[in-house]
Design a protein around this motif. Sequence first.
Motif, PDB file in Angstrom:
ATOM      1  N   UNK A  44      16.149   2.406  -8.613  1.00  0.00           N
ATOM      2  CA  UNK A  44      16.172   0.430  -8.697  1.00  0.00           C
ATOM      3  C   UNK A  44      15.943  -0.256  -6.909  1.00  0.00           C
ATOM      4  N   UNK A  45      17.293  -0.033  -6.273  1.00  0.00           N
ATOM      5  CA  UNK A  45      17.292  -1.088  -5.487  1.00  0.00           C
ATOM      6  C   UNK A  45      16.942  -0.675  -3.763  1.00  0.00           C
ATOM      7  N   UNK A  46      16.593   0.859  -3.942  1.00  0.00           N
ATOM      8  CA  UNK A  46      15.706   2.263  -3.051  1.00  0.00           C
ATOM      9  C   UNK A  46      13.980   0.957  -2.813  1.00  0.00           C
ATOM     10  N   UNK A  47      13.941   1.053  -4.485  1.00  0.00           N
ATOM     11  CA  UNK A  47      12.144   1.193  -4.785  1.00  0.00           C
ATOM     12  C   UNK A  47      12.570  -0.870  -4.762  1.00  0.00           C
ATOM     13  N   UNK A  48      13.024  -1.666  -4.496  1.00  0.00           N
ATOM     14  CA  UNK A  48      12.670  -2.881  -4.478  1.00  0.00           C
ATOM     15  C   UNK A  48      12.634  -3.179  -2.715  1.00  0.00           C
ATOM     16  N   UNK A  49      13.947  -2.491  -2.873  1.00  0.00           N
ATOM     17  CA  UNK A  49      13.654  -2.789  -0.971  1.00  0.00           C
ATOM     18  C   UNK A  49      12.302  -2.531  -0.472  1.00  0.00           C
ATOM     19  N   UNK A  50      11.670  -1.406  -0.576  1.00  0.00           N
ATOM     20  CA  UNK A  50      10.757  -1.049   0.002  1.00  0.00           C
ATOM     21  C   UNK A  50       9.569  -1.289  -0.041  1.00  0.00           C
ATOM     22  N   UNK A  51       9.508  -2.010  -1.624  1.00  0.00           N
ATOM     23  CA  UNK A  51       8.079  -2.573  -2.135  1.00  0.00           C
ATOM     24  C   UNK A  51       9.083  -4.389  -0.954  1.00  0.00           C
ATOM     25  N   UNK A  52       9.235  -5.067  -0.777  1.00  0.00           N
ATOM     26  CA  UNK A  52       9.422  -5.800  -0.679  1.00  0.00           C
ATOM     27  C   UNK A  52       9.451  -6.181   1.061  1.00  0.00           C
ATOM     28  N   UNK A  53      10.134  -5.253   1.659  1.00  0.00           N
ATOM     29  CA  UNK A  53       9.533  -5.613   3.070  1.00  0.00           C
ATOM     30  C   UNK A  53       8.124  -4.571   3.493  1.00  0.00           C
ATOM     31  N   UNK A  54       7.567  -4.148   2.760  1.00  0.00           N
ATOM     32  CA  UNK A  54       6.049  -3.255   2.776  1.00  0.00           C
ATOM     33  C   UNK A  54       5.431  -4.446   2.702  1.00  0.00           C
ATOM     34  N   UNK A  55       5.495  -4.693   1.996  1.00  0.00           N
ATOM     35  CA  UNK A  55       5.083  -6.322   1.303  1.00  0.00           C
ATOM     36  C   UNK A  55       4.966  -7.222   1.967  1.00  0.00           C
ATOM     37  N   UNK A  56       5.777  -7.870   2.750  1.00  0.00           N
ATOM     38  CA  UNK A  56       6.393  -8.757   3.529  1.00  0.00           C
ATOM     39  C   UNK A  56       5.075  -8.386   4.615  1.00  0.00           C
ATOM     40  N   UNK A  57       5.550  -7.318   5.224  1.00  0.00           N
ATOM     41  CA  UNK A  57       4.479  -6.913   5.984  1.00  0.00           C
ATOM     42  C   UNK A  57       2.698  -7.505   5.391  1.00  0.00           C
ATOM     43  N   UNK A  58       2.599  -6.528   4.684  1.00  0.00           N
ATOM     44  CA  UNK A  58       0.773  -6.607   3.999  1.00  0.00           C
ATOM     45  C   UNK A  58       0.398  -8.390   3.684  1.00  0.00           C
ATOM     46  N   UNK A  59       1.722  -9.143   3.397  1.00  0.00           N
ATOM     47  CA  UNK A  59       1.166 -10.606   3.626  1.00  0.00           C
ATOM     48  C   UNK A  59       0.744 -11.012   4.193  1.00  0.00           C
ATOM     49  N   UNK A  60       2.041 -11.238   5.246  1.00  0.00           N
ATOM     50  CA  UNK A  60       1.791 -11.861   6.767  1.00  0.00           C
ATOM     51  C   UNK A  60      -0.026 -11.177   7.398  1.00  0.00           C
ATOM     52  N   UNK A  61      -0.093  -9.991   7.215  1.00  0.00           N
ATOM     53  CA  UNK A  61      -1.304  -9.550   7.225  1.00  0.00           C
ATOM     54  C   UNK A  61      -2.749  -9.744   7.403  1.00  0.00           C
ATOM     55  N   UNK A  62      -2.777 -10.343   5.575  1.00  0.00           N
ATOM     56  CA  UNK A  62      -3.677 -10.236   5.450  1.00  0.00           C
ATOM     57  C   UNK A  62      -3.628 -12.528   5.751  1.00  0.00           C
ATOM     58  N   UNK A  63      -2.926 -12.382   5.534  1.00  0.00           N
ATOM     59  CA  UNK A  63      -3.278 -14.444   5.923  1.00  0.00           C
ATOM     60  C   UNK A  63      -3.928 -14.572   7.081  1.00  0.00           C
ATOM     61  N   UNK A  64      -3.476 -13.480   8.315  1.00  0.00           N
ATOM     62  CA  UNK A  64      -4.282 -13.589   9.512  1.00  0.00           C
ATOM     63  C   UNK A  64      -5.915 -13.496   9.229  1.00  0.00           C
ATOM     64  N   UNK A  65      -6.396 -11.871   8.177  1.00  0.00           N
ATOM     65  CA  UNK A  65      -7.113 -11.512   8.249  1.00  0.00           C
ATOM     66  C   UNK A  65      -8.397 -12.759   7.297  1.00  0.00           C
ATOM     67  N   UNK A  66      -7.339 -13.783   6.313  1.00  0.00           N
ATOM     68  CA  UNK A  66      -7.644 -14.783   5.156  1.00  0.00           C
ATOM     69  C   UNK A  66      -8.355 -15.631   6.462  1.00  0.00           C
ATOM     70  N   UNK A  67      -7.257 -16.170   7.167  1.00  0.00           N
ATOM     71  CA  UNK A  67      -7.616 -17.483   8.684  1.00  0.00           C
ATOM     72  C   UNK A  67      -8.644 -17.177   9.574  1.00  0.00           C
ATOM     73  N   UNK A  68      -9.519 -15.625   9.619  1.00  0.00           N
ATOM     74  CA  UNK A  68     -10.437 -14.975  10.361  1.00  0.00           C
ATOM     75  C   UNK A  68     -11.845 -14.024   9.679  1.00  0.00           C
ATOM     76  N   UNK A  69     -12.161 -14.770   8.988  1.00  0.00           N
ATOM     77  CA  UNK A  69     -13.175 -13.860   8.511  1.00  0.00           C
ATOM     78  C   UNK A  69     -14.577 -13.280   8.948  1.00  0.00           C
ATOM     79  N   UNK A  70     -14.358 -12.224   8.823  1.00  0.00           N
ATOM     80  CA  UNK A  70     -15.310 -11.240   9.867  1.00  0.00           C
ATOM     81  C   UNK A  70     -15.492 -10.990  10.885  1.00  0.00           C
ATOM     82  N   UNK A  71     -13.316 -11.204  11.261  1.00  0.00           N
ATOM     83  CA  UNK A  71     -13.268 -10.265  12.641  1.00  0.00           C
ATOM     84  C   UNK A  71     -12.442  -9.766  12.233  1.00  0.00           C
ATOM     85  N   UNK A  72     -11.510  -8.318  13.251  1.00  0.00           N
ATOM     86  CA  UNK A  72     -11.573  -7.606  13.156  1.00  0.00           C
ATOM     87  C   UNK A  72      -9.784  -7.499  13.562  1.00  0.00           C
ATOM     88  N   UNK A  73      -8.444  -7.350  12.691  1.00  0.00           N
ATOM     89  CA  UNK A  73      -7.559  -7.806  12.148  1.00  0.00           C
ATOM     90  C   UNK A  73      -6.758  -6.225  13.016  1.00  0.00           C
TER      91      UNK A  73
END
Length: 275
Positions: free
Chosen positions: A93-122
Amino acid sequence: MIVLSDSALDALLAQDVPYGDLTTDSLGIADQPARMSFAARAAMVLAGGEEAARLVEKAGGRVTRVSPSGTRLEAGAVFLEADGPAGALHRAWKVAQTLTEYASGIASRARRIVDAAPGVTVACTRKNFPGAKDLSVKAVIAGGAVMHRLGLSETLLVFPEHRSFLPGPPEDWIAALRRKAPEKKIVVEAGSVEEAVALAKAGADVIQLEKLPPEAAAAVIAATRALTPPPVVAPAGGVTEANAAAYAAAGCRLLVTSAPFFGPPADVKVTLRPA
């Protein structure tokens, strides 16, 4: 997409449950059938779902559903379901939850930058938390970005700290680098418009602008456009979702950022109850 190795996942479980689950075992509920689900509490980009599923399996549970990394999730969306003995699900439970929370935080922030600059490599730097490179790289890719450099061994990036040891003009050491590593692009960091233009004219393939604003990037692009070929101008340091669009509008095709690594984890709700 990469998946963390079983040995890495074994190590995570061993850190959290080195000698069994004292609470679950002492309550005598470890053998009772149970169900568990993971859901996003707020909109996020999922990363680490495959690893979470594998952790459940390694702990003795059975995964019945899991969404792949890179999936955009709305608030309340379930991305992993499993069943099995309560003891097995509690161990994962807790190991899997924490892993997805930290990784998804990084992925979500990366996606917001990608979405803010369409066509540009981030491109994300190597400034991930020490010891978490594999998961960080996976999260970056899940968010739609790429890695700027994985380490010092595969790319040429000349910083001012390198140049302080080089007595000759930049044309000399750039030519020497090209002879020694002809298949590599030569990236050089610059701290001003004038320095960037001079390094581009000396033959650098990529000019990395350290903490220069979008208008400075536009000036460098304009001043080097006539070069054959013109360099790639890549702002770095301070690139975030708030200014990515401005850099894209300035003409930058590549944004270098560490921002996805720094911020809160995503919030994942875990429901674990009798089957």
